[in-house]
Design a protein around this motif. Structure first.
Motif, PDB file in Angstrom:
ATOM      1  N   LEU A  30       0.871  -1.153   0.030  1.00 53.50           N
ATOM      2  CA  LEU A  30      -0.304  -0.057  -0.120  1.00 53.50           C
ATOM      3  C   LEU A  30       0.941   1.252   0.013  1.00 53.50           C
ATOM      4  CD1 LEU A  30      -2.774  -1.124   2.538  1.00 53.50           C
ATOM      5  CD2 LEU A  30      -3.001  -0.520   0.191  1.00 53.50           C
ATOM      6  N   LYS A  31       1.896   1.070   0.723  1.00 55.88           N
ATOM      7  CA  LYS A  31       2.756   2.295   0.629  1.00 55.88           C
ATOM      8  C   LYS A  31       3.320   2.454  -0.669  1.00 55.88           C
ATOM      9  CE  LYS A  31       6.091   4.408   3.903  1.00 55.88           C
ATOM     10  NZ  LYS A  31       7.697   4.273   3.225  1.00 55.88           N
ATOM     11  N   GLU A  32       3.725   1.588  -1.414  1.00 55.03           N
ATOM     12  CA  GLU A  32       4.186   1.786  -2.782  1.00 55.03           C
ATOM     13  C   GLU A  32       3.248   2.385  -3.447  1.00 55.03           C
ATOM     14  OE1 GLU A  32       6.800  -1.753  -3.903  1.00 55.03           O
ATOM     15  OE2 GLU A  32       5.963  -1.271  -5.828  1.00 55.03           O
ATOM     16  N   LEU A  33       2.028   1.541  -3.436  1.00 58.10           N
ATOM     17  CA  LEU A  33       0.790   2.270  -4.439  1.00 58.10           C
ATOM     18  C   LEU A  33       0.593   3.877  -3.838  1.00 58.10           C
ATOM     19  CD1 LEU A  33      -1.675  -0.553  -3.737  1.00 58.10           C
ATOM     20  CD2 LEU A  33      -0.786   0.016  -6.256  1.00 58.10           C
ATOM     21  N   ALA A  34       0.601   4.186  -2.914  1.00 60.44           N
ATOM     22  CA  ALA A  34       0.442   5.628  -2.313  1.00 60.44           C
ATOM     23  C   ALA A  34       1.337   6.513  -2.831  1.00 60.44           C
ATOM     24  CB  ALA A  34       0.332   5.845  -0.760  1.00 60.44           C
ATOM     25  N   GLU A  35       2.813   5.810  -2.874  1.00 58.22           N
ATOM     26  CA  GLU A  35       3.940   6.809  -3.184  1.00 58.22           C
ATOM     27  C   GLU A  35       3.728   6.965  -4.791  1.00 58.22           C
ATOM     28  OE1 GLU A  35       7.094   5.288  -0.160  1.00 58.22           O
ATOM     29  OE2 GLU A  35       7.364   4.477  -1.994  1.00 58.22           O
ATOM     30  N   ASN A  36       3.045   5.917  -5.580  1.00 60.87           N
ATOM     31  CA  ASN A  36       2.898   6.256  -6.954  1.00 60.87           C
ATOM     32  C   ASN A  36       1.539   6.700  -7.268  1.00 60.87           C
ATOM     33  OD1 ASN A  36       5.364   5.018  -7.803  1.00 60.87           O
ATOM     34  ND2 ASN A  36       4.522   2.986  -7.429  1.00 60.87           N
ATOM     35  N   ASP A  37       0.949   7.649  -6.384  1.00 64.90           N
ATOM     36  CA  ASP A  37      -0.116   8.311  -6.568  1.00 64.90           C
ATOM     37  C   ASP A  37      -1.527   7.385  -6.953  1.00 64.90           C
ATOM     38  OD1 ASP A  37       0.820  10.671  -5.509  1.00 64.90           O
ATOM     39  OD2 ASP A  37       1.927  10.843  -7.348  1.00 64.90           O
ATOM     40  N   VAL A  38      -1.453   6.445  -6.408  1.00 64.24           N
ATOM     41  CA  VAL A  38      -2.606   5.419  -6.668  1.00 64.24           C
ATOM     42  C   VAL A  38      -3.725   5.467  -5.564  1.00 64.24           C
ATOM     43  CG1 VAL A  38      -3.678   3.048  -6.941  1.00 64.24           C
ATOM     44  CG2 VAL A  38      -1.304   3.460  -7.868  1.00 64.24           C
ATOM     45  N   ASP A  39      -4.934   6.140  -6.132  1.00 65.89           N
ATOM     46  CA  ASP A  39      -5.785   6.460  -5.153  1.00 65.89           C
ATOM     47  C   ASP A  39      -6.566   5.385  -4.502  1.00 65.89           C
ATOM     48  OD1 ASP A  39      -5.375   9.156  -5.317  1.00 65.89           O
ATOM     49  OD2 ASP A  39      -6.648   9.568  -6.886  1.00 65.89           O
ATOM     50  N   ARG A  40      -7.098   4.389  -5.325  1.00 64.94           N
ATOM     51  CA  ARG A  40      -7.852   3.224  -5.029  1.00 64.94           C
ATOM     52  C   ARG A  40      -7.528   2.118  -5.841  1.00 64.94           C
ATOM     53  NH1 ARG A  40     -13.814   3.431  -7.359  1.00 64.94           N
ATOM     54  NH2 ARG A  40     -13.522   4.796  -9.310  1.00 64.94           N
ATOM     55  N   ILE A  41      -7.873   0.859  -4.986  1.00 63.00           N
ATOM     56  CA  ILE A  41      -7.318  -0.407  -5.508  1.00 63.00           C
ATOM     57  C   ILE A  41      -8.296  -1.244  -5.194  1.00 63.00           C
ATOM     58  CG2 ILE A  41      -5.704  -1.125  -3.746  1.00 63.00           C
ATOM     59  CD1 ILE A  41      -3.939  -2.238  -6.029  1.00 63.00           C
ATOM     60  N   SER A  42      -8.845  -2.375  -6.102  1.00 56.85           N
ATOM     61  CA  SER A  42      -9.692  -3.329  -5.779  1.00 56.85           C
ATOM     62  C   SER A  42      -9.033  -4.831  -5.053  1.00 56.85           C
ATOM     63  CB  SER A  42     -10.607  -3.916  -6.844  1.00 56.85           C
ATOM     64  OG  SER A  42      -9.583  -4.676  -7.881  1.00 56.85           O
ATOM     65  N   SER A  43      -9.822  -5.457  -4.307  1.00 54.50           N
ATOM     66  CA  SER A  43      -9.098  -6.568  -3.839  1.00 54.50           C
ATOM     67  C   SER A  43      -8.374  -7.423  -4.893  1.00 54.50           C
ATOM     68  CB  SER A  43     -10.068  -7.291  -2.948  1.00 54.50           C
ATOM     69  OG  SER A  43     -11.349  -7.540  -3.608  1.00 54.50           O
ATOM     70  N   ASN A  44      -9.180  -7.556  -6.187  1.00 60.24           N
ATOM     71  CA  ASN A  44      -8.513  -8.374  -7.118  1.00 60.24           C
ATOM     72  C   ASN A  44      -7.224  -7.690  -7.735  1.00 60.24           C
ATOM     73  OD1 ASN A  44     -10.531 -10.301  -7.348  1.00 60.24           O
ATOM     74  ND2 ASN A  44     -11.822  -8.804  -8.538  1.00 60.24           N
ATOM     75  N   GLU A  45      -7.026  -6.414  -7.694  1.00 62.55           N
ATOM     76  CA  GLU A  45      -6.004  -5.737  -8.188  1.00 62.55           C
ATOM     77  C   GLU A  45      -4.921  -6.036  -7.240  1.00 62.55           C
ATOM     78  OE1 GLU A  45      -7.475  -1.806 -10.856  1.00 62.55           O
ATOM     79  OE2 GLU A  45      -7.758  -1.924  -8.857  1.00 62.55           O
ATOM     80  N   LEU A  46      -5.368  -5.765  -5.799  1.00 65.44           N
ATOM     81  CA  LEU A  46      -4.319  -5.990  -4.989  1.00 65.44           C
ATOM     82  C   LEU A  46      -3.666  -7.160  -4.979  1.00 65.44           C
ATOM     83  CD1 LEU A  46      -2.954  -4.335  -2.737  1.00 65.44           C
ATOM     84  CD2 LEU A  46      -4.874  -4.776  -1.032  1.00 65.44           C
ATOM     85  N   GLN A  77     -17.901  -2.307  -1.425  1.00 60.53           N
ATOM     86  CA  GLN A  77     -18.425  -3.076  -2.713  1.00 60.53           C
ATOM     87  C   GLN A  77     -18.387  -2.156  -3.870  1.00 60.53           C
ATOM     88  OE1 GLN A  77     -19.263  -6.386  -2.069  1.00 60.53           O
ATOM     89  NE2 GLN A  77     -19.162  -6.682  -4.091  1.00 60.53           N
ATOM     90  N   GLY A  78     -17.692  -2.556  -4.733  1.00 64.79           N
ATOM     91  CA  GLY A  78     -17.471  -1.766  -6.297  1.00 64.79           C
ATOM     92  C   GLY A  78     -16.762  -0.814  -6.444  1.00 64.79           C
ATOM     93  N   TYR A  79     -16.163  -0.321  -5.306  1.00 65.31           N
ATOM     94  CA  TYR A  79     -15.244   0.815  -5.303  1.00 65.31           C
ATOM     95  C   TYR A  79     -13.827   0.277  -4.873  1.00 65.31           C
ATOM     96  CZ  TYR A  79     -12.731   5.174  -3.711  1.00 65.31           C
ATOM     97  OH  TYR A  79     -11.986   6.218  -3.539  1.00 65.31           O
ATOM     98  N   GLY A  80     -13.841  -0.567  -4.078  1.00 61.52           N
ATOM     99  CA  GLY A  80     -12.426  -1.118  -3.681  1.00 61.52           C
ATOM    100  C   GLY A  80     -11.880  -0.338  -2.432  1.00 61.52           C
ATOM    101  N   TYR A  81     -10.566  -0.417  -2.174  1.00 63.65           N
ATOM    102  CA  TYR A  81     -10.087   0.272  -1.200  1.00 63.65           C
ATOM    103  C   TYR A  81      -9.536   1.634  -1.447  1.00 63.65           C
ATOM    104  CZ  TYR A  81     -10.305  -4.523   0.902  1.00 63.65           C
ATOM    105  OH  TYR A  81     -10.643  -5.593   1.283  1.00 63.65           O
ATOM    106  N   ASN A  82      -9.929   2.576  -0.591  1.00 64.32           N
ATOM    107  CA  ASN A  82      -9.125   3.918  -0.758  1.00 64.32           C
ATOM    108  C   ASN A  82      -7.736   3.759  -0.199  1.00 64.32           C
ATOM    109  OD1 ASN A  82      -8.001   6.239   0.226  1.00 64.32           O
ATOM    110  ND2 ASN A  82     -10.054   7.402   0.054  1.00 64.32           N
ATOM    111  N   VAL A  83      -6.361   3.892  -1.171  1.00 65.86           N
ATOM    112  CA  VAL A  83      -5.451   3.388  -0.738  1.00 65.86           C
ATOM    113  C   VAL A  83      -4.774   4.337   0.481  1.00 65.86           C
ATOM    114  CG1 VAL A  83      -3.134   3.514  -1.622  1.00 65.86           C
ATOM    115  CG2 VAL A  83      -4.690   2.523  -3.006  1.00 65.86           C
ATOM    116  N   LYS A  84      -4.708   5.352   0.252  1.00 64.75           N
ATOM    117  CA  LYS A  84      -4.267   6.537   1.653  1.00 64.75           C
ATOM    118  C   LYS A  84      -5.028   6.108   2.980  1.00 64.75           C
ATOM    119  CE  LYS A  84      -1.894   9.804  -0.736  1.00 64.75           C
ATOM    120  NZ  LYS A  84      -2.334  10.574  -1.927  1.00 64.75           N
TER     121      LYS A  84
END
Lengths: 213, 213
Positions: A22-38, A62-69
């Motif tokens: 998640l830290k890497e995603l946040a550092e790469n400015d990814v806002d949200r991620i689904s459990s499938n992508e994760l 559901q349908g939005y995924g996780y807010n990364v930050k």
């Protein structure tokens, strides 16, 4: 936060891995991620991920995924990384020096306050800004300072003795690099890094793969 | 030896611990030990011990217990410690230097052949008897020498790149200290030592114990 009790050690051991990704995603400015992508990134199944994170509270939508930050902030808090820890290292040999020099831990909120050794040649030297002190001062240092975590890097023959001193002085958490299983009071936590056991696991697997070839 | 296949990772991870305790017993001239006595020392149940050792063959004798030296020899062989391994270290920073200086591995049949780094200030220096070489020579070194195990101690940003070079040069076993999950071909074994994850587990447990107090 609805944090549930009796979380299995298997789950606990996976949480730092979530933090890392998640830290890497946040550092790469990814806002949200689904459990499938994760799942694709981290290598656990999506259902495993949902189940793991459910142990700690109601994350994701559901349908939005996780807010990364947000998830990162909550996992940091679960891991206790939103606090500062005063640490000391006992044993300024190879491993002790490597840990003392590893600034990543400092950035991660683990603040090295002192290093102790028995060797007169090392006492008085400094590693980064931290001085190596005489191990005779260990007990009084712990009693006069707030120390959260003691990192044991002494040879195995000395590890239990050091452990007895620090636990009777009030230390409740030990990061142990000595290749022994320390005997501690019930309220003391020990996390072991047994390098030689890790290397033996590797040589086992290497041989096993040759045998089954 | 009647070695059974499909041994679980949980069992495999316990075997080095048996080795460590049996070695200590042998050094203290203990000839034989029952699973109950071993259980008291090692902290696994006696039935767990019997079950674990049964995975690897028919050790121990009802009413006599285990012959310590014999069992130690067999466990050494199971772990592949009766062979020699040529190793190289990539990354001569804090952790790489600590591993290179740790003579215990040398005594355990892991023979360090070379160290590689990208830093011109380090290239040409020696750690114990082993010289630090230019990482540009890594590929040709692996192709021209028999290297069994590569130890990755580079920063996380460089780890996958190093991993790709060494696996395409023929390395089948990696001891990885970089805080990343390496992508490797199916026939390559990776054993990770993720220090920061271990430290996070400790801070999690420390916080959890405070919360439940």
């Amino acid at each position: 936060m609805d944090r549930k009790k009796n979380i299995s050690m298997a789950v606990i051991k996976r949480i730092p891995k979530y933090y890392r990704y998640l830290k890497e995603l946040a550092e790469n400015d990814v806002d949200r991620i689904s459990s499938n992508e994760l799942s694709e990134k981290i290598g656990f199944t999506a259902s495993q991920i949902r189940q793991d994170l459910n142990c700690f509270g109601d994350f994701g939508q559901q349908g939005y995924g996780y807010n990364v930050k947000e998830l990162l902030a909550q996992i940091s808090s679960i891991l206790g990384l939103d606090k500062e820890y005063n640490t000391i290292i006992i044993g300024a040999g190879n491993i002790g020096q490597a840990i003392a020099n590893y600034t990543y831990f400092q950035r991660m909120s683990f603040d090295l306050k002192a290093i102790f050794d028995i060797n007169p040649k090392l006492i008085g030297l400094r590693i980064r800004d931290v001085s190596i002190e005489d191990i005779d001062n260990l007990e009084s240092f712990i009693k006069n300072n707030e120390v959260d975590i003691a990192i044991i890097c002494v040879p195995k023959e000395r590890a239990q003795g050091v452990c007895d001193i620090i636990t009777s002085s009030g230390i409740k958490a030990i990061w142990n690099f000595a290749p022994v299983d320390l005997k501690v009071p019930n309220d003391v936590i020990v996390e072991n890094v047994h390098l030689s056991e890790s290397l033996m696991t590797l040589s086992y697997l290497l041989n096993e793969s040759k045998i089954t070839e």
